[in-house]
Motif scaffolding. Sequence first.
Motif: not given
Length: 490
Positions: A30-35, A155-169, A304-307
């Motif tokens: 939750d915390g990381s997904v919001m970040g 790690f999961l939150a950042t990884g999921v967001c890193y993947g879905t960011q490609q769908m932006d906007p 950076i957040n993933l690492v």
Amino acid sequence: MDWSQSLRMSLTTALVVSVCIADSVTIAYDGSVMGSVNVMSSYSAYFSLDTATIAVNSTAVYLGAILIAPIAGMIVDKRGRKEAIAVSCVLNIIGAAISGAAQNIAMFIAGRMIIGLGMGLAQTAASAYVSETTAPKVRPLALGLYFSCWAIGGFLATGVCYGTQQMDPSDWAWRIPCLFQMFAPICVLFILPFLPESPRWLIYNDRADEGLHVLARVNGTDVEHPSVQLQFQEIMDTLNYEKTEGQSLGFRTIIKNAPNRKRLYLCLSVAPLTMLTGSNIITYYYGTMLSQAGITSSKTQMEINLVLSAWQFVIACAGSVLAEGLGRRVLCLSSLGLCTIMFYAVGGMTAAYGTSSDTSGVYGTVAFIFLFMGAYSFGLTPLTNMYPPEVMSYNIRATGMAMFTLLAKACGVFVTMVFPYMFEAIGWKTYMVNASWNILFFIGVYFVWVETKGKTLEEIDELFDGVKHSDVPDLVHLDDKSAAVVVQEV
């Protein structure tokens, strides 16, 4: 103990620990997904966010946890640890579904508040459950892994967001990460039917025979084994003492006498230690921190957040393994001292290189962020849910953990509501202010904390009450012939 007994203990312990890990993953996710979603343009555009609404969206989970905290202890004591964990999972799933499907900011906040209800109940129930349902020799590791696996959630939150960011906007860039928050609670619901209830809860509720068999199961041996018999008699004697002395479950018992008040103080002291040391600034606002350090690319920030998440996990696990050898005080003081030094360094590096084009200076700032999170993860992360349940006696453990959760979430509200404005107003000086009050935390731990290593939960009571409430010897002396004879007589 032969290999088959060791396997039984390991399997049961692994299942018990998996529940607390899933709870930790849910909170950290939750915390990381919001970040992560805070740096997505689709998320900001959909809700027309500004500094105030970003803070409210992040704070909603804490508000939900605060709302349920006053009754969480009662639920956990009345219905049992397992049932409370199951209810928390259902709340988390419902909240994730609502926030992921949000059509407006009010719906998004409502979903996150329901998630908070689940998290507040889960943290109260799971910490009590793990402390009471693991063998003494693996309890520190099990409780240490509780929040050590926080990094997995990040790690999961950042990884999921890193993947879905490609769908932006597209809105799915932020909706999918919100919906994915259902994953860990669903896993717990599948695991719970295979787990035993807390043996201490069973014994307290006049189900001693069931409690004895659970103790044998978590120790990986049979009910006649001397170590099981010793623990069983120790628990029976201590719980009978609490009942006969009128120490009922609940808040009234906590404030009734000086030993319980000290227990509560030590339990609650962990909340500001872990929430206000500086880690939550990085968790929720790492985008702002990296931008101030000169790294403005959202893609680079997520990399950076993933690492960073992987780094935290490795260091936290090392701290969990060493917790019993080093002791709780040494673990906390070493971690807190290093955190203070590193946060001063982060502030100084940000001041010097935050607006410059000096690549070495910028990445030097990132290096100190990594060192800070490593220092934090080594001691404070494992201790988050290790020390509070250990210092509380059975009759006040659930209520005490509920109060700990309430204070921790209140500190979280402070972080999410105050620090955005501090960053805007004083920039890098925010780190200096935070590092300075860490010195006060260090002094408090040094002079007040009680060491709990090497003891069962019932033996820890003696540190506060001045007398042990059972005539059986301490478990550490079980190898002595005299101790074995006493156990056999019991």
